[in-house]
Write an enzyme that holds these catalytic residues in place. Structure first.
Site, short mmCIF file in Angstrom:
data_model
loop_
_atom_site.label_atom_id
_atom_site.label_comp_id
_atom_site.label_asym_id
_atom_site.label_seq_id
_atom_site.Cartn_x
_atom_site.Cartn_y
_atom_site.Cartn_z
CB SER D 67 -0.94 0.03 1.20
OG SER D 67 -2.00 -0.88 1.03
CE LYS D 70 -3.86 1.14 -1.13
NZ LYS D 70 -4.59 0.81 0.12
CE1 TYR D 195 -3.65 -0.50 -5.94
CE2 TYR D 195 -4.07 -2.77 -5.28
CZ TYR D 195 -3.95 -1.44 -4.97
OH TYR D 195 -4.13 -1.03 -3.66
CE1 TYR D 247 -3.80 -0.29 4.50
CE2 TYR D 247 -2.35 -0.79 6.33
CZ TYR D 247 -2.64 -0.85 4.98
OH TYR D 247 -1.78 -1.47 4.13
CB VAL D 265 -0.22 -5.63 3.87
CG1 VAL D 265 0.24 -6.32 2.62
CG2 VAL D 265 -0.93 -6.57 4.80
#
Lengths: 311, 311, 311, 311
Positions: D67, D70, D195, D247, D265
């Site tokens: 993540s 991102k 992705y 998160y 993660v």
């Protein structure tokens, strides 16, 4: 104590440019007292840690704190109970839901208001204030405001408080839900009484800027250096102002402005740039999220012009 | 009036088989009065349109109607106000949400309880009963019960009502939410007072079976043929009993049993097979949905044995 | 096999009265094939267990089953896998959410479609059909339709199936969500292929009435008495038709009409009055819930006139 | 380019204290490659704008961005398309929902991912990257990473990418939902391919710290002063790191640590203190929100010790 702020031509110009946005907003009208505000009004005071002060518009005109009071009760509740106690009962997370939403109280297991800036969380925070009676709790909150502003005559508008008390059914709904889940305790009507009074505290832009300055100044009185809010708690408060201060437009405000701030439905906005300045704004015309439409535009222009984003 | 029901060996056997499930259930204990019920109890009365009557277990033991009362207030509210008025304020759709949920009241635009069998809808229905005072409204509801049962001494347990009144915070939350959205009007505490009293009306299995029989019999007194509930309203009531009568296990109950029925947290179940029979059951041990665990099993066995599904 | 239905002046009049409602509805237009349907069309066939048959309107005009196919796959999936297997994967509860909603799949723990009539549940049911290939599974479903209608030429429209396959992104989203949660297995594109073909099966009102009659007749062929669907499964199907058959207007339909029924976005409605009759309707103009607006009105009038509510 | 970081006894001590928390966490194991990580590992690199660099633990050990990527695609997508284009399709608001939630996509009207740090938003952002093919888009992203780290050999792990591609059903579900609502366009499988590859880019702590430093340094290469990311975009990125970076523990992290940061993660965390320093951390044992449990503790200790909160 600041008695007279300088006028700034540049600030006047920004205010006039921002004022053009008031026509796209709407004054809150769920109680008569709010509905009577001048939709075209826009005023600002900026107080610096070095004692300087700028102002534009009618900065002596009073308005009620409304949701801005959530910042003050949060600080006081942590001072009264400690971080652990407060955050066992109220979360720290921003939410994409509206400020008065009840759905998450039901879907979260265990039930817990997501943060102290939504109504559910703010009601739970007010419920934690120390004091044996509503009067004592309110007196302590007013004393806290007097301490930060240096003005001991500040009080609440009983007319506004009474109107809001009558229409506070959604807040009663939130309270009884939280009472069922043991998030709040005691009498709900008394809590609503206290909460509507805290929301009805009347200030002007200079008062708000001064409170913002104390928060910006690590909780210390900018003149005497005396600690009014412990540094760590002033930091917590600023953090919530960034993550949840502008209802569910907080994320956009953080991107576009980047200053810790909290708005109220009266059109007030308090802002606190760490170690530098406090801002008080009043512009009663609101956007569809409930924030002062011209006030946000003004902060956006100021942030772009003076590089005020903390990011 | 039925004074003495026949004993049926077959029914006794079904009851004994169903009773073995009570050990997997739990008596409601959020108020002391409910918590004192015998978890192993299971009784049933079946009244037929032709005047016959079967019984098993202690059918004279009283218990409170609780949510079963929602069926009665719905009938009375439609009789008082007409279908259009009632269903403008309360929906007709089953829901997958729990009976005490508030989330859909928020997400539905405009806000409206999905049906009259969930708490929100039932509170809104009770709010519609005709009468100038709580006493008058309650008196009319009791008279309606007297009419259906033929027993004029039936009343509510003030002890149960008072206990429930004290703990009714979730219902207060629902009410204030609905008051905000103009679904209900008037004083919330008075409505909670009336609602907790309606839930505390005490009946026994024979009373319940008799009420079920009137509903089954198109609203007519099975002996005299006198209309107590208009036929069309008795039909509406039976329909809701199928689509929403057993909390959010209504769908499963319709599949496995297929008889219009409504349960209460006291362990009571009323059932009405159109034009044939009414059933009253009491089994206080509840499953995790809040339905009498042995009562449901008993109806399942009876439906399979006697082909009682309407589908 | 019925080859020619009687004309009934009374039914013709009801159809004409119901037809006036078509102007308030709208033909589905998310794929061209549906958008070309005549918005003013309305036709009905009623088949009785005794062999009689009434018809009005153009009952030979074909249309696609769409969601009506969910009833057929449910029956077949239970016949293939047994009740336990099916209902471990798909629930039995009606829902207040729209038929294509995904939110409950996320909030339910463990994740499970609430019932077989919403898209998520229907996709999971189709995923359970026996057969080694899509062709085999589809062949079995078509054979099932042939069995019920007595017409072996019934097949699907590849043009409609292909259009729907291309636009089925929401169903793909549901499938991948369910695949993540192990509710469905195998290739999603193949499942969507099968599902869009089942929805594209073409029938006319007489076919639909005949299928309804088999369901009404406890699953038996009304002429030969041969079991096509086991009685218990035909009962399950009828129950779901009542609790969830008309999208999230099922509750209202149960109140106002009270006949087990299932609608499709093509404007078709199948209905089955237990032990008495089957109905097939086609009226492409839909209300805002996705049900044939004139079809529902027609059933409402018929239920009122002939007392067809099962409640 | 930094080739060798100093050792700091103080930092070593903090790392050892933080490492004790790893036993309360759990390594992600939904794909084998992640599950093989050492749960007790914890390493950190701190790069300062003045060229200094501190390190502790095995800072050369590589791990995948997950993540954290991102943040990079958001910067690149804004550079490619402009702020307006991006934020018409993806919101700016934090959410109290889990990172992989789909419910808000359904309840928000019109449907729109709340922010670019949740999976739905990140997938929509990746869908906006310029390039005619997946290879070209990925090549541009890698070149962007090379530019920021000064290391041109950085690439993705095809083994990790392939594993994640196979298990990416929830992301497929999000994508098809967004495709239905025209938030994303083009082929979903290709988007998932891109992705999962972006998530599988392998870096070490020094690389991460260096990327953080560029973001902290207003987007400029700290050595040459060359602009890699426009200043305004680097500010946007830091803002999202505060409001949504960890998160749905972002609010708590902002309170307790107060540094813009983003976790993955794999146990990686990137942090960027404006105008001062960048941090890269790897600690694979995760807390229940999916953040490196010891990594967060380490940042908490460092923030308290060195006053690193921006608030």
């Amino acid at each position: 104590m600041i008695t007279q702020c300088e006028k700034s031509e540049e600030l006047d110009q920004l205010v006039e440019r921002a004022r053009t946005y008031t026509s796209k907003g709407k004054v809150a009208d769920y109680i008569p007292a709010l509905g009577q505000a001048d939709p075209n009004a826009l005023s600002i005071a900026v107080h610096y840690t070095d004692g300087r002060c700028l102002a534009a518009g009618d900065t002596e005109k009073t308005f009620t704190l409304q949701s801005i009071s959530k910042v003050l009760t949060l600080a006081l509740a942590i001072m009264d109970n400690g971080e652990d106690y407060v955050f066992e009962r109220v979360g720290m997370e921003p939410t994409g839901d509206p400020f008065n939403s009840i759905a998450k109280l039901e879907t979260m297991v265990p039930s817990k208001p997501l943060n102290p800036m939504i109504n559910a969380g703010a009601l739970a925070v007010t419920n934690m204030l120390s004091g044996n009676t509503i009067e004592e709790k309110l007196g302590r909150l007013l004393a806290f405001v007097h301490d930060m502003t240096g003005k001991t005559h500040i009080t609440y508008s009983s007319k506004v408080a009474e109107s809001e008390f009558k229409t506070a059914n959604l807040n009663r709904s939130l309270c009884y839900f939280m009472k069922e889940h043991h998030i709040i305790k005691g009498d709900v009507e008394e809590l609503i009484d206290l909460y509507t009074k805290q929301c009805a505290i009347e200030v002007n832009c200079n008062d708000l800027a001064r409170i913002g300055l104390v928060i910006a100044n690590e909780g210390k009185d900018p003149e005497t250096g005396r600690e009014i809010i412990p540094k760590q708690i002033s930091r917590i408060v600023k953090t919530f102002m960034v993550t949840c201060g502008m209802y569910n437009a907080s994320g956009e405000f953080a991107i576009k402005v980047g200053i810790p701030a909290k708005s109220g439905v009266s059109g007030g906005i308090i802002a606190a740039y760490p170690n530098k300045l406090g801002i008080g704004i009043c512009g009663p015309a609101l956007d569809d999220k409930g924030n002062s439409i011209a006030g946000i535009k003004l902060l956006e222009m100021m942030s772009a012009r003076y590089g005020l984003s903390i990011f």
